[in-house]
Design an enzyme around this catalytic site. Structure first.
Site, PDB file in Angstrom:
ATOM      1  N   ASP A  43      81.287  79.213  64.732  1.00  0.00           N
ATOM      2  CA  ASP A  43      81.080  79.605  63.292  1.00  0.00           C
ATOM      3  C   ASP A  43      81.394  78.090  62.666  1.00  0.00           C
ATOM      4  OD1 ASP A  43      80.938  79.930  60.818  1.00  0.00           O
ATOM      5  OD2 ASP A  43      82.713  81.525  60.827  1.00  0.00           O
ATOM      6  N   TRP A 197      47.911  44.317  69.401  1.00  0.00           N
ATOM      7  CA  TRP A 197      46.860  44.311  70.731  1.00  0.00           C
ATOM      8  C   TRP A 197      47.449  43.425  71.881  1.00  0.00           C
ATOM      9  CZ3 TRP A 197      43.907  40.173  72.777  1.00  0.00           C
ATOM     10  CH2 TRP A 197      42.984  40.838  73.689  1.00  0.00           C
ATOM     11  N   ASP A 364      31.423  50.601  82.350  1.00  0.00           N
ATOM     12  CA  ASP A 364      32.183  50.367  80.777  1.00  0.00           C
ATOM     13  C   ASP A 364      30.998  49.952  79.913  1.00  0.00           C
ATOM     14  OD1 ASP A 364      34.354  49.328  78.838  1.00  0.00           O
ATOM     15  OD2 ASP A 364      35.401  50.054  80.299  1.00  0.00           O
ATOM     16  N   ARG A 441      35.318  43.815  64.824  1.00  0.00           N
ATOM     17  CA  ARG A 441      34.638  43.842  66.034  1.00  0.00           C
ATOM     18  C   ARG A 441      33.054  43.950  65.962  1.00  0.00           C
ATOM     19  NH1 ARG A 441      34.498  46.539  72.117  1.00  0.00           N
ATOM     20  NH2 ARG A 441      34.504  44.505  73.294  1.00  0.00           N
ATOM     21  N   LYS A 474      35.506  57.274  79.786  1.00  0.00           N
ATOM     22  CA  LYS A 474      36.430  56.688  78.973  1.00  0.00           C
ATOM     23  C   LYS A 474      35.830  56.589  77.450  1.00  0.00           C
ATOM     24  CE  LYS A 474      37.915  51.779  78.922  1.00  0.00           C
ATOM     25  NZ  LYS A 474      37.981  50.576  79.415  1.00  0.00           N
ATOM     26  N   TRP A 475      36.766  57.189  76.486  1.00  0.00           N
ATOM     27  CA  TRP A 475      36.499  57.376  75.197  1.00  0.00           C
ATOM     28  C   TRP A 475      37.168  56.075  74.562  1.00  0.00           C
ATOM     29  CZ3 TRP A 475      34.599  62.144  72.747  1.00  0.00           C
ATOM     30  CH2 TRP A 475      34.607  62.107  71.365  1.00  0.00           C
ATOM     31  N   ASP A 476      36.591  55.290  73.998  1.00  0.00           N
ATOM     32  CA  ASP A 476      37.373  53.891  73.298  1.00  0.00           C
ATOM     33  C   ASP A 476      37.146  54.131  71.853  1.00  0.00           C
ATOM     34  OD1 ASP A 476      38.239  51.532  73.249  1.00  0.00           O
ATOM     35  OD2 ASP A 476      36.831  50.535  74.552  1.00  0.00           O
ATOM     36  N   ASN A 478      37.592  50.756  68.867  1.00  0.00           N
ATOM     37  CA  ASN A 478      37.889  49.539  68.967  1.00  0.00           C
ATOM     38  C   ASN A 478      38.262  48.838  67.558  1.00  0.00           C
ATOM     39  OD1 ASN A 478      38.301  48.507  71.476  1.00  0.00           O
ATOM     40  ND2 ASN A 478      36.112  49.356  71.770  1.00  0.00           N
ATOM     41  N   ASP A 546      44.942  46.544  76.993  1.00  0.00           N
ATOM     42  CA  ASP A 546      43.857  45.472  77.363  1.00  0.00           C
ATOM     43  C   ASP A 546      44.558  44.336  78.265  1.00  0.00           C
ATOM     44  OD1 ASP A 546      41.542  46.941  76.805  1.00  0.00           O
ATOM     45  OD2 ASP A 546      41.191  45.703  74.879  1.00  0.00           O
TER      46      ASP A 546
HETATM   47  C1  DGJ Z   1      38.244  47.837  74.769  1.00  0.00           C
HETATM   48  C2  DGJ Z   1      38.798  48.369  75.792  1.00  0.00           C
HETATM   49  O1  DGJ Z   1      39.990  48.355  75.979  1.00  0.00           O
HETATM   50  C3  DGJ Z   1      38.245  47.627  77.173  1.00  0.00           C
HETATM   51  O2  DGJ Z   1      38.817  48.151  78.224  1.00  0.00           O
HETATM   52  C4  DGJ Z   1      36.718  47.749  77.163  1.00  0.00           C
HETATM   53  O3  DGJ Z   1      36.280  49.114  77.442  1.00  0.00           O
HETATM   54  C5  DGJ Z   1      36.336  47.332  75.705  1.00  0.00           C
HETATM   55  N1  DGJ Z   1      36.932  47.788  74.718  1.00  0.00           N
HETATM   56  C6  DGJ Z   1      34.716  47.562  75.837  1.00  0.00           C
HETATM   57  O4  DGJ Z   1      34.057  46.889  74.856  1.00  0.00           O
END
Ligand code: DGJ
Length: 734
Positions: A43, A197, A364, A441, A474-476, A478, A546
Site C-alpha cells: 500500500d 551520418w 544496389d 542528394r 534493401k529499402w533505402d 537518403n 554507411d
Molecule cells: C545509401 C546506402 O546506405 C548505401 O548502402 C547505398 O545503398 C547507397 N545509398 C546507394 O545510393
C-alpha cells in the site's frame, strides 16, 4: 499482472522484474513507484498523501510525481498533453475518470507495436486508464501492457496514449507524448545514442540536474543524429549492476525524448511525437493514436536492459517470418562497383561469391532509369537495358543458376527532379508554395501523406518485385525533410504532414511486406538514419551504417546493441583502404567485426588476393555454423570501445559461447588484457573449439569451468602486434 485496489485507489502492474504503481489523488494520476518488484498488496497510498503539505495543491503540480502533466495547472515544465480549444485557450486539465482491464493487447490503428499479430504474447492483459478534461471534453486513454518473456525472466511495459475529442468543438493537439513517468528525488544520468551520418549511435552519458534535457529529431525520420531511445541510470550503474530505466519509441519520424528535473528534484521523463513538428486537429468524436513506447526497467545494469529489448524486438515485434530465421550470407555490389556495373560484372562477382559459399547477391543503386550517378531517375523504377539487357528476371535467373539468391535495392520514397515521374507529377513531392524545393542528394521526397502517391508506390513496387525471382529487398531513404508541406492538405492541417507521411509510409510497408512474405526486407537510410523499432516491425534488419570501416564499426555496433539485437544489424566486410576513412585493417579484423551482425561482403571479390579469398571462404564456413548463435544467442557487452583501447562482446546459447575481442591500437610491452565472460553456468565446463585451438597458446587449449571464465577471466592478445587486431574464440559446453 494488473491489480486495482478500490480502497487505496492504486494500480499495481507487476512482473518478476519490476513493479509499476499508479495512484490517484484529487483526480491526478501519479506515478507512485517504478522499480524492483514489490509484493502485490503493498500500500503506497501514503506517498500520494505526502504531497499535500505546503501551499495550494494546484500550485504544487510541478513537484507532484505526475504521470501525464498538462498545461495551466501549476506544472511549469513541458507538458505531455496540450490541447487548444476554440477560444484559443490551452489549459488542459486531465483528471481520472475510469479504468478498464482488457484481456488482450490490441494492435494500434495504423501504427506498429509489439506483441501483436504474428508476435502475440501470452498473458497480455492491458490496463486502460481514462482521464478527462470536463470543460473541453478531451479524453486521454492511457494503455499499459506488461510484456512477459522468457518465462517471466525478462519483462517490459508497453505504453501508449489515445486522445479522443468527446466535446463539441474542434481541439488542436500540440503535445502528444506516448508515455511519461516521474521518479522521486535522486540524481540520474541520462544515456542517449548520438551521432551523424557514418557515425551513428555513439553512447553518451550525462549527469542531469534541475532543468530539461531534450533528445530529439525534427527531420521527418528518426535520424542519424539521435535514436528514439533514452535511459535514466543511477550514477553508480554499470553494464552489470544498478538501476536503469529505458524508454524506446516505436516510431520512424520526428520524436522528442525528454528528462525534466523540477526544483524539488522530481524527475519526469517522457517520449513521444515532437511538438515542434506535429500537431493534430481533432474534430468532435475523432481520436488520435500516439505511437507506442516500450519501457524496460533493469536492476542489473545496462546489459540486462539491452538483452530484454533484444528479445522483445527480435521475437515480438517484426511480423515477417524472416525475423526469427537465420539470414543468408550476402554480397552487395555497392562498394564493389557503385553505379559502374553491367550484367557481366555482376555475374563475375556472383560467380566468385558462389565459389566462396556466399548465398545471395544484392544489386544496389543504379539498375533503373538512366541512373549512372546520384543526380537522376529516382521514381523511374524500370530497368536500364544498357546495364541489364536481360532485365531483372534475366540477371536473377543467372544468379539463381549459380546457386545464389538475388536481392534488389530500391529507394521508393524519393523522387529526382530529373525523372519521368517528376515530369508527370511535379506536385507529388513535399514542397511549400512560393518556396524553393530544397534538394538533398539531388532528390526530393514523395508526399506519402497523399493516398494517390501511396497507391502509386504500392502498384509500382508490386510490379517490380513480381518481375523477377527476388528474395531480398534493401529499402533505402537518403535525405530528411525540409519543406514538410503537402499539396494535398489545406492550410490549417499542414502541421499534420509529417505524421501523415509516416502513417502513409507504414501503410505502404504493410501492404508490400504482406504481399511478399517470402522476401527478406532490409531497411536503410543513408546507413543507419532510420534504425528504429518502427521500421523493424516491417523489416527484420537495418543497414547499420554507411561506415563499413571495422574500427568505426566497433563503436557503431556497440552503441546500436544498447537497444537492438544483432539480428537487426547489417554488417559487411568491405575493401581496404576503407572507402569512408581510408584505414587499412586485415581481412580477419574486418570479418571478426562483421560477425557481430548479419554477416556479408561489400567489396570487389575480383580484386582480392588469393590469401584474402581463402580467409573470406573460411569465415563464410565458420559463419554458417555460428549464425544460429549470433542471431539467437544472448548478447552481452564485455568491454567498451568508448572507454578503452579494447572492445569485447560475447554470444551465449545452450551449447556454445562465442567470445569476440578487438584491440584497436598496438601497445608497447603489452599487458595481456583480461576478459571476464558473463552469464555462463559456473558449474559447467567449456572447451575451446578445435578450429580456434590451433591459434591459441597451449595454456589456453584446455577445459575451463564457467566459474573460471567469469571470475578469473581469460588473458587476450598475446601474440599479435600492430594496430587493429582481433580474435574470436568459440567455446563448447562439455
Ligand atoms: C545509401 C546506402 O546506405 C548505401 O548502402 C547505398 O545503398 C547507397 N545509398 C546507394 O545510393
Amino acid at each position: 499482472m494488473i491489480i486495482y485496489n478500490e480502497e487505496t485507489r492504486l494500480f499495481h502492474l507487476s512482473s518478476r522484474t519490476f513493479s509499476y504503481i499508479l495512484g490517484v489523488r484529487e483526480g491526478r494520476l501519479l506515478t507512485l513507484y517504478y522499480g524492483n518488484p514489490l509484493p502485490e498488496e503493498t500500500d503506497l497510498s501514503y506517498l500520494a498523501a505526502s504531497y499535500y503539505s505546503g501551499s495550494s495543491f494546484e500550485q504544487l503540480e510541478q513537484n507532484l510525481p505526475l504521470e501525464i502533466p498538462s498545461v495551466g495547472t501549476g506544472w511549469y515544465g513541458d507538458p505531455a498533453v496540450q490541447a487548444i480549444g476554440p477560444d484559443g485557450n490551452n489549459i488542459t486539465k486531465l483528471r481520472f475518470a475510469d479504468y478498464k482491464i482488457l484481456p488482450h493487447k490490441e494492435p494500434l490503428k495504423g501504427l506498429p507495436s509489439v506483441g501483436v499479430g504474428s508476435c502475440k504474447l501470452e498473458n497480455d492483459e492491458t490496463l486502460e486508464i481514462l482521464l478527462k478534461d470536463d470543460l473541453t471534453g478531451l479524453q486521454a486513454i492511457l494503455s499499459y501492457t506488461v510484456l512477459q518473456m522468457q518465462d517471466g525472466e525478462m519483462n517490459a511495459l508497453a505504453r501508449s496514449m489515445r486522445l479522443v475529442n468527446g466535446g463539441q468543438n474542434e481541439l488542436i493537439l500540440t503535445h502528444m507524448a506516448s508515455a511519461g513517468f516521474s521518479l522521486p528525488s535522486r540524481r540520474f544520468d541520462l544515456l542517449h545514442l548520438r551521432g551523424a551520418w557514418a557515425r551513428e549511435r555513439q553512447i553518451v552519458r550525462t549527469p542531469i540536474g534541475q532543468g530539461a534535457i531534450r533528445i530529439q529529431s525534427q527531420r521527418g525520420a528518426s535520424g542519424h543524429e539521435e535514436n528514439p531511445f533514452i535511459a535514466l541510470l543511477a550514477p553508480e550503474t554499470t553494464e552489470d549492476s544498478g538501476p536503469v530505466y529505458g524508454l524506446s519509441l516505436i516510431y520512424s519520424g520526428s520524436f522528442l525524448a525528454e528528462a525534466q528535473v523540477s526544483p524539488f528534484d522530481n524527475t519526469y521523463v517522457s517520449i513521444g511525437l515532437n511538438p515542434m513538428t506535429h500537431q493534430w486537429h481533432l474534430q468532435s468524436g475523432e481520436s488520435f493514436q500516439c505511437p507506442e513506447a516500450v519501457l524496460v526497467y533493469s536492476s542489473k545494469g545496462l546489459n540486462r536492459m539491452s538483452q530484454t529489448y533484444h528479445v522483445l524486438y527480435r521475437d515480438h515485434l517484426c511480423q515477417s517470418e524472416w525475423a526469427r530465421k537465420e539470414r543468408p550470407i550476402l554480397i552487395n555490389n555497392w562498394e564493389a562497383t557503385y553505379f559502374n556495373f553491367d550484367e557481366r560484372k555482376l555475374l563475375s562477382l556472383a560467380k566468385k561469391a558462389s565459389s566462396l559459399g556466399i548465398e545471395l547477391l544484392v544489386l544496389d543503386d543504379g539498375w533503373f532509369g538512366v541512373r549512372n550517378d546520384d543526380k537522376r531517375s529516382l521514381g523511374d523504377w524500370y530497368v536500364n537495358p544498357e546495364k541489364l539487357p536481360h532485365g531483372l528476371s534475366g540477371i536473377a535467373k543467372k544468379v539463381n543458376e549459380l546457386g545464389m539468391k538475388f536481392g534488389l535495392w530500391v529507394e521508393p520514397e524519393m523522387i529526382s527532379p530529373d525523372s519521368d515521374l517528376y515530369r508527370s507529377h511535379p506536385d507529388w513531392c513535399l514542397h511549400a508554395p512560393g518556396r524553393s524545393r530544397t534538394e538533398g542528394r539531388n532528390q526530393l521526397i514523395l508526399d506519402l501523406s497523399r493516398k494517390e502517391v501511396q497507391d502509386y508506390l504500392i502498384r509500382v513496387l508490386t510490379g517490380v518485385f513480381s518481375s523477377a525471382n527476388i528474395s531480398y529487398v534493401k529499402w533505402d531513404m537518403n535525405r530528411n525533410m525540409t519543406e514538410s508541406f503537402s499539396a494535398g492538405l489545406p492550410a490549417h492541417l499542414q502541421m499534420e504532414t509529417q505524421h501523415r507521411y509516416i502513417l502513409g509510409l507504414y501503410r505502404v510497408l504493410r501492404e508490400i511486406t504482406e504481399a511478399f512474405p517470402q522476401i527478406l526486407f532490409e531497411s536503410c537510410s543513408g546507413g543507419g538514419g532510420r534504425f528504429d523499432p518502427g521500421m523493424l516491425y516491417f523489416m527484420p534488419q537495418t543497414w547499420t551504417s554507411d561506415d563499413s570501416d571495422a574500427v568505426e564499426r566497433l563503436k557503431i555496433q556497440y552503441g546500436t546493441s544498447l537497444v537492438y539485437p544483432s539480428s537487426a544489424m547489417g554488417a559487411h566486410v568491405s575493401a581496404v583502404p576503407n572507402h569512408q576513412v581510408g584505414r587499412i585493417t586485415s581481412m580477419n579484423m574486418r570479418s571478426d567485426v562483421a560477425i557481430g551482425g548479419n554477416f556479408g561482403f561489400e567489396l570487389d571479390l575480383d580484386k582480392l588476393s588469393e590469401k584474402d579469398l581463402e580467409t573470406a571462404r573460411s569465415y563464410v564456413n565458420k559463419l554458417k555454423d555460428l549464425r544460429s548463435l549470433t542471431a539467437r544467442g544472448v548478447f552481452t557487452r564485455l568491454c567498451s570501445p568508448f572507454e578503452t583501447n579494447y572492445t569485447a562482446w560475447q554470444f551465449v546459447d545452450e551449447k556454445r559461447v562465442l567470445l569476440c575481442f578487438y584491440r584497436i591500437l598496438a601497445e608497447p610491452n603489452p599487458i595481456p588484457h583480461r576478459v571476464y565472460l558473463k552469464g555462463l553456468d559456473p558449474h559447467k565446463s567449456y572447451q575451446v573449439d578445435e578450429a580456434d585451438a590451433s591459434s591459441l597458446p597451449p595454456s589456453l587449449r584446455q577445459v575451463f569451468t564457467g566459474a573460471a571464465l567469469m571470475e578469473a577471466g581469460i588473458p587476450m592478445i598475446w601474440d599479435q602486434s600492430g594496430d587493429f587486431v582481433s580474435r574470436t574464440i568459440v567455446f563448447h559446453q562439455v
